[in-house]
Design an enzyme around this catalytic site. Sequence first.
Site, PDB file in Angstrom:
ATOM      1  N   SER A   1       0.774  -1.306  -0.034  1.00 26.85           N
ATOM      2  CA  SER A   1       0.185  -0.002   0.171  1.00 26.85           C
ATOM      3  C   SER A   1       0.838   1.268  -0.109  1.00 26.85           C
ATOM      4  O   SER A   1       1.670   1.537  -1.089  1.00 26.85           O
ATOM      5  CB  SER A   1      -0.891   0.105   1.261  1.00 26.85           C
ATOM      6  OG  SER A   1      -1.882   1.100   1.036  1.00 26.85           O
TER       7      SER A   1
ATOM      8  N   ASP B   1      -9.447  -4.577  -5.349  1.00 25.52           N
ATOM      9  CA  ASP B   1      -8.927  -3.773  -4.445  1.00 25.52           C
ATOM     10  C   ASP B   1      -9.729  -2.246  -4.531  1.00 25.52           C
ATOM     11  O   ASP B   1      -9.387  -1.558  -5.309  1.00 25.52           O
ATOM     12  CB  ASP B   1      -7.555  -3.342  -4.487  1.00 25.52           C
ATOM     13  CG  ASP B   1      -6.497  -2.628  -3.750  1.00 25.52           C
ATOM     14  OD1 ASP B   1      -7.270  -2.035  -2.700  1.00 25.52           O
ATOM     15  OD2 ASP B   1      -5.404  -2.826  -3.584  1.00 25.52           O
TER      16      ASP B   1
ATOM     17  N   HIS C   1      -7.315  -5.640  -1.208  1.00 25.74           N
ATOM     18  CA  HIS C   1      -6.100  -4.844  -1.040  1.00 25.74           C
ATOM     19  C   HIS C   1      -5.014  -5.730  -0.270  1.00 25.74           C
ATOM     20  O   HIS C   1      -3.641  -5.470  -0.344  1.00 25.74           O
ATOM     21  CB  HIS C   1      -6.420  -3.721  -0.129  1.00 25.74           C
ATOM     22  CG  HIS C   1      -5.410  -2.572  -0.007  1.00 25.74           C
ATOM     23  ND1 HIS C   1      -4.665  -2.239  -1.124  1.00 25.74           N
ATOM     24  CD2 HIS C   1      -4.879  -1.967   1.064  1.00 25.74           C
ATOM     25  CE1 HIS C   1      -3.934  -1.284  -0.613  1.00 25.74           C
ATOM     26  NE2 HIS C   1      -3.871  -1.041   0.712  1.00 25.74           N
TER      27      HIS C   1
END
Length: 321
Positions: free
Chosen positions: A194, A239, A271
């Site tokens: 991320s 995601d 995600h």
Amino acid sequence: MAPTTPYEERLIRTHIVKRIPIFWLPALLILAIGCSPPTPNSPELTGDGGSATDAGFQLGDPLIRGDDPTPTSATEPGPYDVETYEQDDGLRDGPDYAQATIYYPTDARPPFASVIVIPGYVSAERTIQAWGPFYASHGIVTMTLGTNSLRDSVDRRRDALLDAIVTLRAENDREGSPLEGQLDVERIALSGWSMGGGGAQLAAVADPTLKAIIGLCPWLQGNALDHPVPVLIFGGSSDFIAATDEHGRRHYDNTPETTEKLLFEVEGGGHRVANSPGGGNGDVGRFALSWLKVFLEEDARYRPLLLVEPESASSFETNLD
């Protein structure tokens, strides 16, 4: 750290070496009498019966370990046993990150290449720690990080990764370190989930001598990523935090065409699909490991594994040939 998937549980159960109970020590000392410890060039440290591919590494040489890889061998945990240590064991406490764990193979031949992995926004070190035993079981020293604040920005995650490089290189010189004299300090890769993946890309801009970058559903907006460091980008088609079209695709497109790069979106992945090697039915682990083997260790035997689009992919693009 409690494992979160059966894959992680098996990986940790089979490859993390437990500390030896103190009451075993007298017996071990008796067994050790008259026995010489293995030297860095002895077969005992190859982990595969003294394979010729592991023999006689010198700094700067390609690190060719074990038998020729297959899709299965690059997906499963590797042949080496793994131990860990932390800051309480003498590891430097860097000012730009909160804590760190080093995973290293105990029965592979040095020198070792290294990768550093950092988590994403409001996420702890444990969320990406499954990569530690997996990479180390394949002969790659792995350092996982926590951040000073769970809300650290992308820029601060970049700084944390760059600070961790200082720590990792210091382990090669620190007296008493399990890795003293065993690291190739020029072979370092970075990875992040991320916002950590965005930080890894920014770190490559700051330090183009890095050998590889792996973005795990990376989050980053509006940055030119002008660097030569080979970059692998994972995404998930489901995601909704760092959607591939808004983030991973921009990572890919904003990295120069002269830089070797690959974008792999996992069908149905969310995600967290690349938070462990088991993502995409193991395809995530196989591609991540193969990327490090090719660009970090210079083991060209893994390159063909990067050229076949995996069954789990909803999108796949690369400039590799």
